[in-house]
Design a protein around this motif. Sequence first.
Motif, mmCIF file in Angstrom:
data_model
loop_
_atom_site.group_PDB
_atom_site.id
_atom_site.type_symbol
_atom_site.label_atom_id
_atom_site.label_comp_id
_atom_site.label_asym_id
_atom_site.label_seq_id
_atom_site.Cartn_x
_atom_site.Cartn_y
_atom_site.Cartn_z
ATOM 1 N N VAL A 1 0.711 -1.298 0.153
ATOM 2 C CA VAL A 1 0.021 0.073 -0.032
ATOM 3 C C VAL A 1 0.829 1.296 -0.180
ATOM 4 N N ASN B 1 -1.659 5.552 -3.635
ATOM 5 C CA ASN B 1 -3.127 5.872 -3.196
ATOM 6 C C ASN B 1 -3.298 6.554 -1.871
ATOM 7 N N LYS C 1 -5.597 5.673 0.700
ATOM 8 C CA LYS C 1 -5.518 4.162 1.178
ATOM 9 C C LYS C 1 -4.498 3.997 2.129
#
Length: 224
Positions: free
Chosen positions: A194, A199, A202
Amino acid sequence: MRIDIITVEPDLIKSPFENSMMKRAIEKGLAEVHFHNLREYGFGNYRQVDDYQFGGGAGMVLMIEPIAKCINKLQSERTYDEIIYMTPDAKTLNQATANTLSLQENIIILTGHYKGVDQRVRDKFVTKEISIGDYVLTGGELAAAVLCDAVIRLIPGVLGDETSALTDSFQDNLLSPPVYTRPSEYEGMKVPEVLLSGNFPKIEEWRSEQAYKRTKEIRPDLLD
Ligand code: ADE
């Protein structure tokens, strides 16, 4: 912000202020730190500042008169928002206290030594007592340096990256989430996907989850 530190060991406490963040804060004029050697206010040729305790028992106690002389002199020159006494028998320093103190203009920090100070110093002059943890140091000097570091770094303009103090552990009662830098893989250990995703909502969500998880595991008391 001006900080006046009263101590019997000025040399012990000076070096943290001559390096790194605190040095830069002082050079930028955002913090002013003055050291006062209590011995200069002591009695006689030996500049005595301590004596045996009434009632008997090991250890010397810092007398009220030299401390009073020093504090009275400082107070005749300006008004102080707080007179803080560093001592293990007090509430423990936390981020909320550091935040509040970083907004003050003038503070005095009195450091104890030996068995501490005569109780009347605390009753008459001290407005706040701070411990840095449940252990006993030889004197309050290192504790005062810890307090100053925690406070001075919060003064706006001291840290290069204005937001970094805001994302510290404890700023929101949570421990910090894990952080990673290059390389993205080391001996098979991969950085969580992640964080490489770009992102940002996120990433924020992941960081919050990790902070909560860490806090629950290591310091559940912070969640109470
Ligand atoms: N002086 C000695 N021990 C101390 C502590 N734990 N915190 C603050 N001042 C101290």
